[in-house]
Every structure is written in structure tokens, then in C-alpha cells.
Write an enzyme that holds these catalytic residues in place. Structure first.
Site, PDB file in Angstrom:
ATOM      1  N   GLY A  90       0.821  -1.212   0.000  1.00 58.35           N
ATOM      2  CA  GLY A  90       0.000   0.000   0.000  1.00 58.35           C
ATOM      3  C   GLY A  90       0.847   1.251   0.000  1.00 58.35           C
ATOM      4  O   GLY A  90       2.069   1.205   0.100  1.00 58.35           O
ATOM      5  N   GLY A  92       2.675   3.707   1.464  1.00 56.05           N
ATOM      6  CA  GLY A  92       3.273   3.963   2.774  1.00 56.05           C
ATOM      7  C   GLY A  92       3.665   5.416   2.959  1.00 56.05           C
ATOM      8  O   GLY A  92       3.771   5.911   4.077  1.00 56.05           O
ATOM      9  N   ASP A 125       9.537   6.029   7.101  1.00 52.50           N
ATOM     10  CA  ASP A 125       9.336   7.372   7.662  1.00 52.50           C
ATOM     11  C   ASP A 125       8.347   8.217   6.859  1.00 52.50           C
ATOM     12  O   ASP A 125       8.062   9.360   7.219  1.00 52.50           O
ATOM     13  CB  ASP A 125      10.681   8.114   7.783  1.00 52.50           C
ATOM     14  CG  ASP A 125      11.366   8.311   6.438  1.00 52.50           C
ATOM     15  OD1 ASP A 125      10.773   7.943   5.393  1.00 52.50           O
ATOM     16  OD2 ASP A 125      12.498   8.812   6.419  1.00 52.50           O
ATOM     17  N   GLY A 126       7.859   7.663   5.749  1.00 53.37           N
ATOM     18  CA  GLY A 126       6.867   8.383   4.953  1.00 53.37           C
ATOM     19  C   GLY A 126       7.436   9.499   4.092  1.00 53.37           C
ATOM     20  O   GLY A 126       6.692  10.216   3.430  1.00 53.37           O
ATOM     21  N   ASP A 252       3.705  -4.881  -7.484  1.00 49.94           N
ATOM     22  CA  ASP A 252       3.085  -3.620  -7.071  1.00 49.94           C
ATOM     23  C   ASP A 252       3.558  -2.462  -7.948  1.00 49.94           C
ATOM     24  O   ASP A 252       3.013  -1.364  -7.862  1.00 49.94           O
ATOM     25  CB  ASP A 252       3.398  -3.317  -5.595  1.00 49.94           C
ATOM     26  CG  ASP A 252       4.883  -3.319  -5.296  1.00 49.94           C
ATOM     27  OD1 ASP A 252       5.522  -4.358  -5.526  1.00 49.94           O
ATOM     28  OD2 ASP A 252       5.410  -2.287  -4.858  1.00 49.94           O
TER      29      ASP A 252
END
Ligand code: AMP
Ligand code: MG
Length: 492
Positions: A90, A92, A125-126, A252
Site C-alpha cells: 500500500g 506507505g 518514515d513516509g 506492485d
């Protein structure tokens, strides 16, 4: 003055695919500073470039404000990463803001990457760093200019945040535009949710959005699968034809639309070698240049597995039908690739005569590790009687000269003259690609605050077929010392 929103959204994914996303907001950026805007793409989206550059526009592009009409979500997906299945990947560090209809009426996703942690962030950490986001911008524009289906960046905005990788790096957010973000991994996620209607809803959505003609077929889902198979066969052939190595063909990172997505450790090959791998994490060469077609077929098999219940009520029949389509992949791929090679060699208009001409050339390029991009331009120049003799690119000139004699004989069967053939070749063989040494130089400078080398390289690669005086360095292969051991990184 009447207020006009920046984008006009119509968010079908959120409306129709409950269960395949989590509503989520971007994290604030402390000190946004725009690095690059894509005016060409803004025009396609009917967005005013000046409004995009205004502080309100920049705030939207970096995730500090939500545009009117957006419904930001983190999309759910699974994926086979280097062959191993991860049930829950997904977005992240990314969000789908919504969908915009472009000036041609095509639905395009507007998405932010590097916009903070989401429920799918796991240990991450995005964040994203300036270098990898500019790399995605540059590569996407280069691919687009080469005529290869791809997601594109609308802008990159530095966040003012620090990102901790091997070193401390400046952070950035990329605003990405895609035909959609539906992936093979989206289907894998849907198939694993224990709700048999979910895959059907997702397939119906993908059909309506990308392959509406397949809805009319006798077996719509099988015809849809075949359409995706062909889109991937065509896409990977185009990569191979320009020497592109995606580097991380996990399921993905395989789109249903047939666009190239996720420019992580990707790179263009200089010296021709089918075994070329640049990615630091691809130890086994799974995603090597020459391995891309069979890997695409493997990924499509994973896609087919998610659709089996839709192909036929009888499981054995489903498997048989899926297998028939999958087994057609090598021929489909080969058809696209041969057509592309014939165009590169100026043979698009002649009936195939010398059946081994193309394979023999590939064997010669491989044996001599010739610079793949320069070779085809030099070949066209040789037809004009310009440049060094073509044999001089090879350590054994006679080998290429013998091949060139066969090629010339093939050209002679075409009605057009050699100058016309050379011009046709130059329209499909790029002179400027994002060469690795130039990409690294540009990104290093940009990370240190100097965007000039990035913009100069971008200007070269967005007009890849148009040779211009003063740009010689952009057409020159890297020094050998650079190529030895060159590695790319995922940019995570
Ligand atoms: P990628 O290698 O970019 O295709 O990413 C693979 C998966 O890792 C996706 O689920 C991403 O959202 C996630 N991911 C990559 N980098 C980060 C990060 N810095 N923070 C959170 N998730 C990430
Ligand atoms: Mg990815």
C-alpha cells in the site's frame, strides 16, 4: 472575481472501491520551496501554471493544503517483491488526492509521493528525498518524450524537512499524474480479502476505466486480461528498444493501464549487455535488462491468479483459458519488439527478407558492448556518408561491415531513398537519453541547491530526437571509469 478551484475532481476510486483504501491526510511540510513545475502537463490538465506557482498552489503540491474537491486516500495493495509475496504494502508514503479529467476527457490520478506516513507505512518514515523525486521527474519526462507510456510528475517541491538515509538529505514531495494507480498488486490485495465480490468490482472498475471495449466481449474478464497482457508486452518491448532497465519490476510496480510507474533504481544502459543490472538490491539479476520480458510474463501470471474465478465457473477451464493467454505473451512481446527494431533500422516499410538480420545485430552489439544509443544514430549517419565509418565502433570492423552489407541490401528493396530512411531512423532513435553519469551529476548538484545541471539535462532529454549544437556532452557515453560498478538505489 469568481473563485475557481485549481483542479476539478471526480473521485471514482473512492466512490466505487470501498475496502481498497484508507482516508488519510498529508503531513505538513515546514518550509515548502518549489524545485520544478511541469507547465506542459499542467496544460493537459487544464490547470493554470501561474496558479500552480502561487503560494496556494505550492501548498497543495507539497501537501500543506488540500485542494477543493479532493478526497485524499492511501491506496491498498499487495505485491510480490523479488518473488516473495508481501500481503500488505500500500501507499506507505503517498496519497491519491483525487481524479481530474484532462483536456481530452481522460481521467488522470493526482497523487503525492513523500507526503508523510500512512497506515501502510510499516517501518518507513513516509518521506522522500529531493534527489530521487527529481530523478522520477526527469525519467518520466524522458520516457514521455520517447513516446513510452508513463506516469508523469506535475511538480517537485522541497519540504524544508530533513530525511535520514545513509546521510541527512533534503526532503521533497512529488506530485504525480497517472492514468490510474491500479496495479497487479491492487488485484492481489483484493483477492486476499476473503470477499469474492471485491475482485469483480475492481475488475469492472479497471475495465470501465482502461479497456471499455472488453466489456462487450464474450468473456469480458478474459479479454480484459488479454488486453493488459498486450499492454505490458508492448510497454516492455518499448523499454528494451531504448535500453531502459526498470530495476524493480515487483507486481506492485506493474500498472493495469500499461504505464511505466515507480522510477526508483531505473537507468538507461550505455554499453549493450543483456545482463546489465544497476540496482544495488538486485543481487540475482532478476530484473536485468534482458530478463524484463520473462519477468513481465511472470507478473502477469500473478495477475491471472487473482482473476481465475472470473474467467469461468469451472476452475480447470479457468486455468486453461488463462494459460492460453499467458502463453501468447512471448509472441506478442516479440511482435512488438521486432516492429520496433525494424523501425530503428529504417526497415519499417519493407517486407521482412533477411530473417536473421536483427538477431545477428543484437549478437554483435552484445559481443562488442557497443554504446546502444549512439549506435543507431551512427548507423543513420552512415547512410548520409557522415561520421566515422560504422565499422570503427567495433574492435573487429569486418564483423559489422559484413552485417551492414546485408542491412543495405535490405534497404535497397524499399522505394524511399537513403536520406529519407536516415531521417526516419532519426525520428525513432534518440540522440539524448538521461545518461547515468549526467543524471548523478544533476541530482548531486540539485541536492546541494544548484538546479542548473538538472534543467539543462531535462531540456536535452525532452527533445530526444532533435540533435542540437552545444549539447554534445549529452550525447556522449560515460567515461569507462564511471560505468564500472555503477549502482542505483531505490530512493526509499
Ligand atoms: P517502492 O519500492 O517505492 O515501490 O515501495 C515499496 C513499498 O514500500 C510501498 O508500499 C511503499 O509505499 C513503501 N515505502 C517505500 N518507502 C517508504 C517510506 N520512506 N516510508 C513508508 N513507506 C515506504
Ligand atoms: Mg512501488
Amino acid at each position: 472575481m469568481t473563485h475557481r478551484p485549481l483542479f476539478t475532481f471526480d473521485n471514482s476510486y473512492v466512490r466505487e472501491l470501498e475496502g481498497l483504501y484508507r482516508p488519510w491526510d498529508p503531513a505538513p511540510a515546514p518550509a515548502p520551496a518549489p524545485l520544478v513545475f511541469n507547465d506542459d502537463l499542467a496544460a493537459e490538465l487544464a490547470v493554470d501554471p501561474e496558479a500552480l506557482r502561487a503560494p496556494e498552489g505550492v501548498d497543495i503540491l507539497v501537501g500543506n493544503a488540500l485542494p477543493e474537491g479532493s478526497s485524499p486516500v492511501a491506496q491498498a495493495y499487495s505485491g510480490h517483491q523479488f518473488g516473495g509475496f508481501s500481503p500488505r504494502l500500500g501507499d506507505g508514503r503517498a496519497l491519491l488526492l483525487g481524479e481530474v479529467l484532462d483536456v481530452e476527457g481522460h481521467r488522470r490520478d493526482l497523487h503525492l509521493k513523500g507526503s508523510g506516513r500512512t497506515p501502510f507505512a510499516r517501518g518507513g518514515d513516509g518521506k522522500a528525498a529531493v534527489g530521487p523525486m527529481l530523478r522520477e521527474y526527469l525519467m518520466g519526462e524522458a520516457m514521455h518524450a520517447l513516446g513510452i507510456p508513463t506516469t508523469r510528475a506535475l511538480a517537485v517541491v522541497a519540504t524544508g524537512d530533513k530525511v535520514l538515509r545513509e546521510t541527512v538529505l533534503p526532503g521533497a514531495v512529488l506530485a504525480r499524474v497517472a492514468a490510474s494507480h491500479l496495479r497487479v498488486g491492487t488485484f492481489q490485495y483484493a483477492a486476499s480479502q476473503g470477499d469474492p465480490t471485491l475482485v469483480r468490482r475492481l475488475a469492472d472498475y479497471a475495465i470501465a476505466r482502461h479497456y471499455p471495449h472488453t466489456a462487450e466481449a464474450e468473456n469480458p474478464y478474459l479479454t480484459f486480461f488479454e488486453a493488459v497482457m498486450d499492454a505490458q508486452a508492448s510497454l516492455v518491448a518499448r523499454w528494451v528498444l531504448v535500453g531502459f532497465i526498470h530495476g524493480v519490476m515487483n507486481t506492485d510496480n506493474v500498472t493495469i493501464s500499461g504505464e511505466t510507474i515507480d522510477y526508483g533504481p531505473c537507468a538507461f544502459m550505455d554499453a549493450f549487455d543483456a545482463a546489465t543490472v544497476f540496482s544495488s538490491i538486485d543481487h540475482g539479476g532478476r530484473y536485468a535488462y534482458g530478463n524484463q520480458p520473462p519477468i513481465a510474463q511472470w507478473n502477469l501470471a500473478r495477475f491471472a491468479e487473482t482473476l481465475l474465478p472470473l474467467f469461468d465457473e469451472d476452475p480447470d477451464t479457468s486455468v486453461r483459458l488463462a494459460t492460453e493467454v499467458l502463453e501468447a505473451f512471448p509472441d506478442r512481446y516479440h511482435g512488438h519488439w521486432v516492429a520496433g527494431m525494424r523501425a530503428k533500422l529504417g526497415l519499417a516499410d519493407s517486407p521482412a527478407g533477411d530473417a536473421d538480420l536483427i538477431d545477428d545485430l543484437v549478437a554483435l552489439l552484445q559481443a562488442e558492448r557497443v554504446d546502444y544509443t549512439s549506435f543507431f544514430r551512427a548507423l543513420a549517419s552512415s547512410l548520409r556518408g557522415e561520421g566515422a565509418p560504422i565499422g570503427s565502433l567495433f574492435s573487429v570492423p569486418e564483423a559489422l561491415e559484413a552485417w551492414a552489407g546485408r542491412w543495405r541490401a535490405e534497404l535497397a528493396s524499399q522505394p524511399r531513398n537513403l536520406a529519407e530512411t536516415a531521417a526516419a531512423m532519426d525520428r525513432v532513435n534518440p540522440v539524448y537519453i538521461p545518461r547515468n553519469h549526467l543524471v548523478e551529476e544533476a541530482l548531486t548538484a540539485a541536492t546541494d541547491g544548484d538546479l542548473d545541471p538538472f534543467h539543462r539535462l531535462l531540456d536535452a532529454v525532452v527533445r530526444p530526437f532533435d540533435e542540437r549544437p552545444g549539447l554534445e556532452t549529452y550525447a556522449t557515453p560515460a567515461p569507462a571509469a564511471f560505468c564500472d560498478g555503477y549502482q542505483t538505489f531505490c530512493g526509499t
